[in-house]
Scaffold this motif. Structure first.
Motif, PDB file in Angstrom:
ATOM      1  N   SER A  39       0.830  -1.213   0.000  1.00  0.00           N
ATOM      2  CA  SER A  39       0.000   0.000   0.000  1.00  0.00           C
ATOM      3  C   SER A  39       0.861   1.258   0.000  1.00  0.00           C
ATOM      4  CB  SER A  39      -0.920   0.017   1.236  1.00  0.00           C
ATOM      5  OG  SER A  39      -1.821  -1.054   1.170  1.00  0.00           O
ATOM      6  N   VAL A  42       2.301   1.729  -3.465  1.00  0.00           N
ATOM      7  CA  VAL A  42       1.308   2.250  -4.413  1.00  0.00           C
ATOM      8  C   VAL A  42       1.140   3.758  -4.225  1.00  0.00           C
ATOM      9  CG1 VAL A  42      -1.143   2.276  -5.051  1.00  0.00           C
ATOM     10  CG2 VAL A  42       0.016   0.100  -4.716  1.00  0.00           C
ATOM     11  N   GLU A  46       1.931   6.725  -6.970  1.00  0.00           N
ATOM     12  CA  GLU A  46       0.924   7.675  -7.461  1.00  0.00           C
ATOM     13  C   GLU A  46       1.466   9.111  -7.416  1.00  0.00           C
ATOM     14  OE1 GLU A  46      -1.490   6.501  -8.995  1.00  0.00           O
ATOM     15  OE2 GLU A  46      -1.508   4.474  -8.204  1.00  0.00           O
ATOM     16  N   LEU A 108      -7.519   8.362 -10.647  1.00  0.00           N
ATOM     17  CA  LEU A 108      -7.727   7.349  -9.609  1.00  0.00           C
ATOM     18  C   LEU A 108      -6.632   7.407  -8.542  1.00  0.00           C
ATOM     19  CD1 LEU A 108      -8.758   4.267 -11.785  1.00  0.00           C
ATOM     20  CD2 LEU A 108     -10.251   5.838 -10.567  1.00  0.00           C
ATOM     21  N   GLY A 109      -5.477   7.941  -8.916  1.00  0.00           N
ATOM     22  CA  GLY A 109      -4.337   7.967  -7.999  1.00  0.00           C
ATOM     23  C   GLY A 109      -4.623   8.703  -6.701  1.00  0.00           C
ATOM     24  N   LEU A 111      -7.408   9.054  -5.166  1.00  0.00           N
ATOM     25  CA  LEU A 111      -8.248   8.212  -4.295  1.00  0.00           C
ATOM     26  C   LEU A 111      -7.398   7.204  -3.529  1.00  0.00           C
ATOM     27  CD1 LEU A 111     -11.257   7.257  -6.557  1.00  0.00           C
ATOM     28  CD2 LEU A 111     -11.372   8.493  -4.409  1.00  0.00           C
ATOM     29  N   MET A 112      -6.450   6.632  -4.263  1.00  0.00           N
ATOM     30  CA  MET A 112      -5.579   5.614  -3.651  1.00  0.00           C
ATOM     31  C   MET A 112      -4.763   6.235  -2.513  1.00  0.00           C
ATOM     32  SD  MET A 112      -5.617   3.087  -6.180  1.00  0.00           S
ATOM     33  CE  MET A 112      -4.444   2.598  -7.386  1.00  0.00           C
ATOM     34  N   ASN A 115      -6.892   7.041   0.563  1.00  0.00           N
ATOM     35  CA  ASN A 115      -7.463   5.877   1.246  1.00  0.00           C
ATOM     36  C   ASN A 115      -6.425   4.920   1.828  1.00  0.00           C
ATOM     37  OD1 ASN A 115     -10.602   5.647   0.973  1.00  0.00           O
ATOM     38  ND2 ASN A 115      -9.865   6.541  -0.928  1.00  0.00           N
ATOM     39  N   LEU A 116      -5.242   4.878   1.220  1.00  0.00           N
ATOM     40  CA  LEU A 116      -4.245   3.893   1.661  1.00  0.00           C
ATOM     41  C   LEU A 116      -3.381   4.412   2.807  1.00  0.00           C
ATOM     42  CD1 LEU A 116      -3.063   2.502  -1.811  1.00  0.00           C
ATOM     43  CD2 LEU A 116      -4.518   1.343  -0.144  1.00  0.00           C
TER      44      LEU A 116
ATOM     45  N   TYR B  52       1.674  -5.512  -6.332  1.00  0.00           N
ATOM     46  CA  TYR B  52       0.686  -4.440  -6.211  1.00  0.00           C
ATOM     47  C   TYR B  52       0.245  -3.955  -7.577  1.00  0.00           C
ATOM     48  CZ  TYR B  52       4.357  -0.812  -6.865  1.00  0.00           C
ATOM     49  OH  TYR B  52       5.369  -0.032  -7.334  1.00  0.00           O
ATOM     50  N   VAL B  53      -0.921  -3.291  -7.585  1.00  0.00           N
ATOM     51  CA  VAL B  53      -1.438  -2.667  -8.799  1.00  0.00           C
ATOM     52  C   VAL B  53      -1.656  -1.190  -8.491  1.00  0.00           C
ATOM     53  CG1 VAL B  53      -3.307  -2.610 -10.496  1.00  0.00           C
ATOM     54  CG2 VAL B  53      -2.640  -4.789  -9.481  1.00  0.00           C
ATOM     55  N   SER B  54      -1.014  -0.328  -9.277  1.00  0.00           N
ATOM     56  CA  SER B  54      -1.210   1.117  -9.079  1.00  0.00           C
ATOM     57  C   SER B  54      -2.309   1.601 -10.023  1.00  0.00           C
ATOM     58  CB  SER B  54       0.087   1.858  -9.374  1.00  0.00           C
ATOM     59  OG  SER B  54       0.354   1.800 -10.768  1.00  0.00           O
ATOM     60  N   SER B  55      -2.612   2.909 -10.003  1.00  0.00           N
ATOM     61  CA  SER B  55      -3.672   3.417 -10.881  1.00  0.00           C
ATOM     62  C   SER B  55      -3.293   3.241 -12.349  1.00  0.00           C
ATOM     63  CB  SER B  55      -3.991   4.880 -10.563  1.00  0.00           C
ATOM     64  OG  SER B  55      -2.913   5.707 -10.918  1.00  0.00           O
ATOM     65  N   ARG B  59      -5.532   1.308 -15.087  1.00  0.00           N
ATOM     66  CA  ARG B  59      -5.894   1.852 -16.396  1.00  0.00           C
ATOM     67  C   ARG B  59      -5.615   0.835 -17.501  1.00  0.00           C
ATOM     68  NH1 ARG B  59      -4.312   6.720 -14.144  1.00  0.00           N
ATOM     69  NH2 ARG B  59      -2.151   6.598 -14.841  1.00  0.00           N
ATOM     70  N   PRO B  83      -3.908  -5.994  -0.545  1.00  0.00           N
ATOM     71  CA  PRO B  83      -3.743  -4.658  -1.129  1.00  0.00           C
ATOM     72  C   PRO B  83      -4.260  -4.525  -2.557  1.00  0.00           C
ATOM     73  CG  PRO B  83      -1.623  -5.757  -0.879  1.00  0.00           C
ATOM     74  CD  PRO B  83      -2.621  -6.604  -0.169  1.00  0.00           C
ATOM     75  N   GLU B  86      -7.900  -4.192  -2.378  1.00  0.00           N
ATOM     76  CA  GLU B  86      -8.206  -2.897  -1.771  1.00  0.00           C
ATOM     77  C   GLU B  86      -8.246  -1.778  -2.828  1.00  0.00           C
ATOM     78  OE1 GLU B  86      -5.805  -2.240   1.680  1.00  0.00           O
ATOM     79  OE2 GLU B  86      -6.890  -0.414   2.214  1.00  0.00           O
ATOM     80  N   VAL B  87      -7.308  -1.791  -3.773  1.00  0.00           N
ATOM     81  CA  VAL B  87      -7.316  -0.722  -4.777  1.00  0.00           C
ATOM     82  C   VAL B  87      -8.535  -0.853  -5.711  1.00  0.00           C
ATOM     83  CG1 VAL B  87      -4.818  -0.301  -4.732  1.00  0.00           C
ATOM     84  CG2 VAL B  87      -5.751  -1.810  -6.469  1.00  0.00           C
ATOM     85  N   ILE B  90     -11.353   0.679  -3.504  1.00  0.00           N
ATOM     86  CA  ILE B  90     -11.205   2.131  -3.333  1.00  0.00           C
ATOM     87  C   ILE B  90     -11.681   2.876  -4.582  1.00  0.00           C
ATOM     88  CG2 ILE B  90      -9.473   3.997  -3.232  1.00  0.00           C
ATOM     89  CD1 ILE B  90      -7.817   2.132  -1.391  1.00  0.00           C
ATOM     90  N   THR B  91     -11.356   2.325  -5.755  1.00  0.00           N
ATOM     91  CA  THR B  91     -11.646   3.016  -7.007  1.00  0.00           C
ATOM     92  C   THR B  91     -13.020   2.642  -7.573  1.00  0.00           C
ATOM     93  OG1 THR B  91     -10.498   1.241  -8.181  1.00  0.00           O
ATOM     94  CG2 THR B  91      -9.213   3.205  -7.653  1.00  0.00           C
TER      95      THR B  91
END
Lengths: 139, 108
Positions: A39, A42, A46, A108-109, A111-112, A115-116, B52-55, B59, B83, B86-87, B90-91
């Motif tokens: 987290s 991430v 972002e 979206l970044g 938001l991440m 929230n994280l 992990y996966v970022s924004s 996309r 995690p 979770e992403v 969240i999105t």
């Protein structure tokens, strides 16, 4: 406040992995679980990608990442750039209720990040954007 | 990031590992689009081994999903709790995609 590690490199996507590897290693050393480390990575990505894409408007510039601990209670990833004044926390959040066809695939970044992390702080000082991603060690 | 694919009857399963991030998403999209352009209709992304996966990664999943849907295909995702899930939550993307806990459940 103790600095665990720090790096200053050109604000380019090529350096993302180097920065994230440093943040990840510091978060592991501080004792976060693998899920929490992911987290933190991430959230750091972002912010960094946003700096790479927008801070210098296509010109060259550096970004500095500092991993800090405060009283052993807080882990802080501090991201500093000298680009245009921009507070990512004031950016508009996307509508996350839209369906696949209508989904705006940007924004979206933010938001991440919100929230994280346990807390996020921004300030502008000496013509620098300073963003702090804060995680409580108990969380 | 690494992607390995295997076919299970008519479903093409992509097992992704490592970081699905701004650095790797271009490679991810290019790889998946090759199969979509060949006419593959039923795809599955197994994200259970992803760090992990970022924004940017999200996309890439959205872009390939839209391309697949445009030609009448279907995408299913395998995402474990943690995690990565979770992403998606969240999105709001957890309500858009068909997400399963295990490969067995996704194939059922």
């Amino acid at each position: 406040m103790t600095t665990l590690d720090s790096k200053k490199l050109p604000a380019k996507l090529d350096n993302l992995e180097t920065f994230i590897d440093m943040v990840s290693a510091c978060a592991v050393n501080v004792g976060f679980t693998p899920d929490k480390v992911s987290s933190i990575n991430v959230a750091a990505e972002e912010v960094l990608v946003n700096v790479f894409n927008y801070a210098y408007g296509g010109l060259d510039g550096d970004v500095e990442v500092n991993c800090l601990v405060d009283n052993s209670e807080m882990f802080i990833v501090e991201i500093v750039d000298s680009g245009i004044s921009f507070n990512i926390l004031s950016a508009e959040e996307p509508d996350i209720t839209l369906g696949l066809e209508d989904r705006y695939i940007g924004g979206l970044g933010i938001l991440m990040i919100k929230n994280l992390m346990d807390d996020v702080k921004y300030h502008r000082n000496n013509d620098k954007n300073i963003l702090q991603l804060i995680c409580l060690k108990k969380s | 990031m690494e992607i390995k694919e295997k076919k299970d009857s008519n479903t093409l399963i992509f097992s992704v590992s490592g970081r699905l991030d701004a650095t790797s998403v271009g490679q991810f999209e290019k790889h998946i689009m090759e199969f979509i352009n060949k006419g593959e209709k039923k795809l599955m992304f197994d994200l259970s081994g992803v760090e992990y996966v970022s924004s940017a990664g999200l996309r890439g999943i959205l872009t390939t999903s839209k391309a697949l849907k445009a030609q009448g295909g279907e995408l299913r995702l395998i995402v474990c709790a943690g995690p990565v899930m979770e992403v998606f939550k969240i999105t709001g993307l957890s309500s858009i995609f068909k997400i399963f806990n295990t490969l067995e459940a996704a194939l059922a």
